[in-house]
Design a protein around this motif. Structure first.
Motif, mmCIF file in Angstrom:
data_model
loop_
_atom_site.group_PDB
_atom_site.id
_atom_site.type_symbol
_atom_site.label_atom_id
_atom_site.label_comp_id
_atom_site.label_asym_id
_atom_site.label_seq_id
_atom_site.Cartn_x
_atom_site.Cartn_y
_atom_site.Cartn_z
ATOM 1 N N GLN A 166 0.821 -1.222 0.000
ATOM 2 C CA GLN A 166 0.000 0.000 0.000
ATOM 3 C C GLN A 166 0.854 1.271 0.000
ATOM 4 O O GLN A 166 0.327 2.368 -0.148
ATOM 5 N N ALA A 223 2.676 3.253 -5.011
ATOM 6 C CA ALA A 223 1.606 3.726 -5.890
ATOM 7 C C ALA A 223 1.995 3.466 -7.340
ATOM 8 O O ALA A 223 3.180 3.523 -7.690
ATOM 9 N N ALA A 270 -3.057 -0.417 -7.065
ATOM 10 C CA ALA A 270 -3.698 0.617 -7.879
ATOM 11 C C ALA A 270 -5.153 0.724 -7.468
ATOM 12 O O ALA A 270 -5.789 -0.292 -7.175
ATOM 13 N N ASP A 271 -5.663 1.957 -7.444
ATOM 14 C CA ASP A 271 -7.091 2.115 -7.176
ATOM 15 C C ASP A 271 -7.867 1.627 -8.384
ATOM 16 O O ASP A 271 -7.455 1.840 -9.517
#
Ligand code: ATP
Ligand code: MG
Length: 366
Positions: free
Chosen positions: A291, A294, A333-334
């Motif tokens: 986490q 990014a 990744a979101d």
């Protein structure tokens, strides 16, 4: 046992335990104290000594050195070999291959250890009915092992082990023959049984999800040694070695090998952190959680050039693995993310490293 000693006495004490096969050391100076009612999970890679340790607890194998005590009573001692044999330990063992007797029904299989222990007929019948209910296999009581499914055989084997009410339960990968869904169900079942019986359990697995969901305590084994012992959350949050840091956790944590260059620690040409983070070391391993990685460029953060390797969608996010040179790095990744294998990708490191390790694998005190 009086109330006071049940508070102060550990259920299982393992002191200086070693097992050698010829010149090979399978279990190397293990020291663990397991409180009463605990659920200890032994994890580690194949061949690290989990089964050998469990077999010594069960009394199937004598130690080369060291001692095992149950409730303060010596069960094995390296000096004198096995002291209490397997039948006299008040411990039940469930193997991966749960050999049921094919010529006995489910109920007869479960009753067998009670007959061996000379329980009177009436008590045997009551106890068999009780564990059949506990494992939800009452309807199968009259069937033979060949007439029930693998999962039902597993339940029968567990029922047979529970029947004599051992105060210590030993499990060696008991769920590994089951499909994924049944594993999850049986995991919950075993936890329920653990709570219902109050027995102290030692459970071997190399499935670290199983370890993290079931354990009150975890011991991570590596080459016969205990790398770290403690509650699962403590091992996840504060791994003491690089081995523990990368063995536990889904997805696994990233360890970035860095060297000191001037006032910085660098990976390739990228400056990642101030040199002071690693104290006096000129080389170190920095731990970044997935986490903290990014996908894409984040201004003001260290950016690692990488190549996309694979993506796995998890709960609305995507776990992205990319290669930084020949180092695998995993980030989050979101939303949904994918790319062509080998496509260039930038990874940004968010925040300070979660831990710093020396090149010998030991964590730096901070
Ligand atoms: N009877 C034996 N004689 C010689 N070597 C043995 C014996 N039993 C185990 N070993 C060795 O000891 C080491 C530990 O074996 P063990 O079965 O305890 O591993 P494990 O952690 O249970 O592995 P797995 O996850 O594959 O079941 C292995 O290298 C194994 O080959
Ligand atoms: Mg094994």
């Amino acid at each position: 046992m009086n109330a006071q000693s049940s508070v102060t006495t550990a259920a299982i004490e393992i002191r200086g335990l070693c097992k050698r096969f010829g010149r090979f050391t399978a279990v190397n100076n293990v020291n663990i104290v397991v409180p009463k009612g605990a659920f200890l999970v032994l994890v580690g890679p194949s061949g690290c000594g989990k089964s050998t340790l469990l077999r010594m607890l069960a009394g199937l194998e004598g130690p080369s050195e060291g001692e095992i005590r149950f409730m303060g009573r010596t069960m094995s001692s390296g000096a004198g070999g096995v002291i209490a044999d397997a039948g006299a330990r008040d411990a039940g063992l469930v193997f991966q291959s749960y050999a049921l007797w094919p010529h006995m029904t489910v109920a007869q299989n479960i009753e067998f250890p009670l007959k061996v222990a000379r329980w009177p007929r009436q008590r045997r019948a009551e106890r068999v009915a009780e564990v059949l209910r506990l494992l939800d296999i009452t309807a199968l009581a009259g069937r033979y092992p060949a007439e029930i499914s693998g999962g039902q055989q597993q339940r029968t084997a567990i029922a047979r082990t529970l029947a004599p009410q051992p105060s210590i339960l030993l499990f060696d990968e008991p769920l590994s023959n089951l499909d994924a869904k049944l594993r999850v169900e049986m995991r919950a079942e075993l936890m329920r049984i653990h709570r219902a019986t109050g027995a102290t359990s030692v459970y071997v697995t190399h499935d670290q999800v199983e370890a993290m969901t079931m354990a009150s305590h975890v011991a991570v084994l590596n080459e016969g040694r205990v790398e770290q012992f403690g509650p699962p959350i403590e091992l996840l949050r504060h791994p003491q070695t690089t081995f523990v840091a990368t063995f536990l956790g889904t997805p696994p944590a990233n360890l970035l090998p860095v060297v000191r260059r001037g006032a910085s620690l660098v990976l390739g040409d990228v400056s990642i952190a101030p040199a002071s983070v690693a104290g006096e070391l000129t080389e170190a391993r920095l731990l970044y959680r997935p986490q903290q990685v990014a996908i894409g460029r984040v201004d003001g953060r260290p950016v690692l050039p990488a190549r996309f390797a694979e993506a796995a969608p998890i709960a609305g996010q995507t776990m992205v693995t990319a290669m930084v040179g020949d180092l695998r790095v995993t980030g989050i990744a979101d939303g949904y993310f994918t790319a062509e294998p080998g496509a260039p990708l930038e990874l940004s490191l968010i925040g300070d490293p979660d831990a710093v390790f020396a090149t010998n694998g030991e964590r730096l005190a901070r």
